[in-house]
Structure formats: structure tokens, C-alpha cells
Design a protein around this motif. Structure first.
Motif, PDB file in Angstrom:
ATOM      1  N   GLY A 125       0.819  -1.206   0.000  1.00  0.00           N
ATOM      2  CA  GLY A 125       0.000   0.000   0.000  1.00  0.00           C
ATOM      3  C   GLY A 125       0.847   1.247   0.000  1.00  0.00           C
ATOM      4  O   GLY A 125       2.035   1.207   0.327  1.00  0.00           O
ATOM      5  N   PHE A 126       0.245   2.375  -0.391  1.00  0.00           N
ATOM      6  CA  PHE A 126       0.935   3.658  -0.450  1.00  0.00           C
ATOM      7  C   PHE A 126       2.164   3.591  -1.363  1.00  0.00           C
ATOM      8  O   PHE A 126       3.122   4.340  -1.192  1.00  0.00           O
ATOM      9  CB  PHE A 126       1.349   4.125   0.954  1.00  0.00           C
ATOM     10  N   GLY A 127       2.151   2.655  -2.304  1.00  0.00           N
ATOM     11  CA  GLY A 127       3.275   2.518  -3.216  1.00  0.00           C
ATOM     12  C   GLY A 127       4.417   1.685  -2.678  1.00  0.00           C
ATOM     13  O   GLY A 127       5.438   1.535  -3.348  1.00  0.00           O
ATOM     14  N   TYR A 128       4.255   1.095  -1.484  1.00  0.00           N
ATOM     15  CA  TYR A 128       5.321   0.338  -0.830  1.00  0.00           C
ATOM     16  C   TYR A 128       4.910  -1.110  -0.571  1.00  0.00           C
ATOM     17  O   TYR A 128       3.743  -1.394  -0.312  1.00  0.00           O
ATOM     18  CB  TYR A 128       5.676   0.959   0.536  1.00  0.00           C
ATOM     19  N   PHE A 129       5.888  -2.011  -0.601  1.00  0.00           N
ATOM     20  CA  PHE A 129       5.722  -3.356  -0.069  1.00  0.00           C
ATOM     21  C   PHE A 129       6.267  -3.356   1.356  1.00  0.00           C
ATOM     22  O   PHE A 129       7.434  -3.052   1.575  1.00  0.00           O
ATOM     23  CB  PHE A 129       6.494  -4.381  -0.903  1.00  0.00           C
ATOM     24  N   PHE A 130       5.404  -3.695   2.327  1.00  0.00           N
ATOM     25  CA  PHE A 130       5.834  -3.871   3.710  1.00  0.00           C
ATOM     26  C   PHE A 130       6.196  -5.351   3.830  1.00  0.00           C
ATOM     27  O   PHE A 130       5.324  -6.198   3.977  1.00  0.00           O
ATOM     28  CB  PHE A 130       4.734  -3.440   4.674  1.00  0.00           C
ATOM     29  N   PHE A 165      12.471  -2.274   5.952  1.00  0.00           N
ATOM     30  CA  PHE A 165      11.294  -3.133   6.040  1.00  0.00           C
ATOM     31  C   PHE A 165      10.299  -2.888   4.912  1.00  0.00           C
ATOM     32  O   PHE A 165       9.348  -3.659   4.735  1.00  0.00           O
ATOM     33  CB  PHE A 165      10.587  -2.974   7.397  1.00  0.00           C
ATOM     34  N   ALA A 166      10.487  -1.836   4.129  1.00  0.00           N
ATOM     35  CA  ALA A 166       9.555  -1.551   3.035  1.00  0.00           C
ATOM     36  C   ALA A 166      10.301  -0.836   1.915  1.00  0.00           C
ATOM     37  O   ALA A 166      11.272  -0.115   2.159  1.00  0.00           O
ATOM     38  CB  ALA A 166       8.389  -0.694   3.521  1.00  0.00           C
ATOM     39  N   ALA A 167       9.814  -1.031   0.692  1.00  0.00           N
ATOM     40  CA  ALA A 167      10.466  -0.394  -0.451  1.00  0.00           C
ATOM     41  C   ALA A 167       9.461  -0.104  -1.545  1.00  0.00           C
ATOM     42  O   ALA A 167       8.494  -0.840  -1.753  1.00  0.00           O
ATOM     43  CB  ALA A 167      11.572  -1.289  -1.009  1.00  0.00           C
ATOM     44  N   SER A 168       9.688   1.017  -2.227  1.00  0.00           N
ATOM     45  CA  SER A 168       8.992   1.333  -3.469  1.00  0.00           C
ATOM     46  C   SER A 168      10.053   1.265  -4.565  1.00  0.00           C
ATOM     47  O   SER A 168      11.177   0.819  -4.325  1.00  0.00           O
ATOM     48  CB  SER A 168       8.373   2.726  -3.400  1.00  0.00           C
ATOM     49  N   GLU A 169       9.739   1.730  -5.769  1.00  0.00           N
ATOM     50  CA  GLU A 169      10.726   1.680  -6.838  1.00  0.00           C
ATOM     51  C   GLU A 169      11.865   2.667  -6.603  1.00  0.00           C
ATOM     52  O   GLU A 169      12.953   2.505  -7.158  1.00  0.00           O
ATOM     53  CB  GLU A 169      10.065   1.958  -8.183  1.00  0.00           C
ATOM     54  N   GLN A 170      11.641   3.692  -5.772  1.00  0.00           N
ATOM     55  CA  GLN A 170      12.663   4.724  -5.609  1.00  0.00           C
ATOM     56  C   GLN A 170      13.098   4.928  -4.165  1.00  0.00           C
ATOM     57  O   GLN A 170      14.179   5.470  -3.926  1.00  0.00           O
ATOM     58  CB  GLN A 170      12.146   6.063  -6.160  1.00  0.00           C
ATOM     59  N   ARG A 171      12.297   4.493  -3.201  1.00  0.00           N
ATOM     60  CA  ARG A 171      12.598   4.804  -1.806  1.00  0.00           C
ATOM     61  C   ARG A 171      12.496   3.569  -0.927  1.00  0.00           C
ATOM     62  O   ARG A 171      11.975   2.543  -1.326  1.00  0.00           O
ATOM     63  CB  ARG A 171      11.638   5.884  -1.285  1.00  0.00           C
ATOM     64  N   TYR A 172      13.001   3.709   0.285  1.00  0.00           N
ATOM     65  CA  TYR A 172      12.878   2.643   1.270  1.00  0.00           C
ATOM     66  C   TYR A 172      12.408   3.229   2.598  1.00  0.00           C
ATOM     67  O   TYR A 172      12.550   4.428   2.861  1.00  0.00           O
ATOM     68  CB  TYR A 172      14.218   1.925   1.472  1.00  0.00           C
ATOM     69  N   LEU A 173      11.824   2.383   3.426  1.00  0.00           N
ATOM     70  CA  LEU A 173      11.501   2.711   4.812  1.00  0.00           C
ATOM     71  C   LEU A 173      12.296   1.752   5.679  1.00  0.00           C
ATOM     72  O   LEU A 173      12.421   0.570   5.349  1.00  0.00           O
ATOM     73  CB  LEU A 173      10.001   2.542   5.080  1.00  0.00           C
TER      74      LEU A 173
END
Length: 209
Positions: A125-130, A165-173
Motif C-alpha cells: 500500500g501507499f506505493g510500498y511493499f511492507f 522493512f519496506a520499499a517502493s521503486e525509488q525509496r525505502y523505509l
């Protein structure tokens, strides 16, 4: 004779250092123009992954107020009910599987995140895989994310205290262990890193606002 050999070794060492510095400079110059292996893999996500305008909304944590929230699972279930988060099929982990996962990660996985993986599984969700564990999608696998990020996204000093713990195509959390106590939540890319919440429960609470 011994002095001559020492001189030759010093010259070889100097030449090796020059070559290493030159290579590092070339890599730094090329990096902005070359997509990372992590970005390439994330860009090749399966067409079967859920897509909707709600799921693709950019994560805008800077504008979310800091709210203390103890009911982590309740907030996650609320986001799932609102279709802002979607659970990945067959991604819930048992206690034994969580223990096995912990042995493969470079830093501890916080209890709240473990609770999420056990009761709900990996999420999107929100563009991220948790992420949790996945053999089908690299973006949903914690072990892969942390191995790839150390190569593509993190400087050595960052890798020492960040668990992604989470990533989109350009960012990470990531969970940041840079300070003592509960790991803080940070968001970053190849260029910068920003703290977005004091802990995971608060971060999830921000998403419900």
C-alpha cells in the motif's frame, strides 16, 4: 637487495591505491545514470500485484501529525478495510518462521513488526511493499531487501544501523538503530534520509490520519 624489494612493494601499493581511487571515482560518476539492481527488480514486479488509485498514492509522511497509538493491529486492520493496504496471499509467518527470519537479518526485527507478519502477513500500500518472506516477489522479501539495499542504496555507515522493512521503486523505509531505545522510522533513497516517526506503531497511526 632487501631495500630494493621494499621500494618495489611500496610502489606497487601506491599504484593499487591510485587504481582503487580512480575506480571509486568512476563508479560515483556513473551511479546517477545507472539504475540500481534493486530498482530494476522492483520495476519488474508481477502484473498480478494489486493496483488501485488508493494503493498508488504517494506516501506523504511529512504532513502527517505525530500521534501516539498503542493499537497497532487495529490500525493496520482499519487500513486494510479501507483498501489502503492489501495483504499478500500466504504471507503470514509462524513463530518458528519468524525466529528463522530473524537469524537472516542484520539487525533485530521489532516486536510490533513481527506481530504484523504473524497476524496479517506482508502488506502492500501507499506505493510500498511492507515486506516479510516471499519466494515470488523480491520486493516483499525482507532478506532480499536488506541484502540488495546494502549494495545499491546504503553507505557503509548507514548499513550499520538501518534495517529496511519496506520499499517502493525509488525509496525505502527502515528501522533506525542509530540511537538507543526503540528504533525510529526513517525514509530514504540514494541521496538522503529523513526521520518520519519515533516508532512503528506511531508510523502506522500516521497512515490512518
Amino acid at each position: 637487495m632487501a631495500k630494493q624489494r621494499q621500494k618495489q612493494m611500496k610502489n606497487k601499493l601506491k599504484n593499487l591505491q591510485r587504481a582503487t581511487q580512480a575506480r571509486q571515482q568512476r563508479i560515483q560518476k556513473q551511479a546517477p545514470d545507472q539504475p540500481s539492481a534493486l530498482a530494476q527488480n522492483l520495476a519488474l514486479l508481477s502484473d498480478d500485484e494489486p493496483k488501485s488509485s488508493a494503493l498508488e498514492t504517494a506516501l506523504d509522511v511529512e504532513n502527517m501529525p505525530i500521534v501516539q497509538q498503542a493499537h497497532l493491529l487495529a490500525d493496520l486492520r482499519q487500513l486494510i478495510a479501507q483498501q489502503k493496504l492489501v495483504t499478500l496471499p500466504d504471507s503470514r509467518l509462524t513463530t518458528a518462521e519468524l525466529a528463522d527470519l530473524a537469524t537472516q537479518l542484520p539487525l533485530p526485527l521489532p516486536r510490533g513488526y513481527q506481530q504484523m507478519l504473524r497476524d496479517l502477513g506482508a502488506l502492500y500500500g501507499f506505493g510500498y511493499f511492507f515486506a516479510g518472506r516471499s519466494t515470488k516477489n523480491v520486493a516483499a522479501d525482507l532478506v532480499y531487501l536488506n541484502q540488495a539495499a546494502r549494495h545499491d542504496l546504503l553507505a557503509p555507515e548507514q548499513a550499520a544501523h538501518l534495517l529496511i522493512f519496506a520499499a517502493s521503486e525509488q525509496r525505502y523505509l527502515a528501522f533506525s538503530y542509530a540511537q538507543a531505545g526503540t528504533p525510529r522510522i526513517v525514509r530514504g533513497d540514494q541521496h538522503q534520509q529523513t526521520e518520519v516517526a519515533p516508532d512503528f506503531a506511531t508510523f502506522v497511526a500516521q497512515l490512518t490520519q
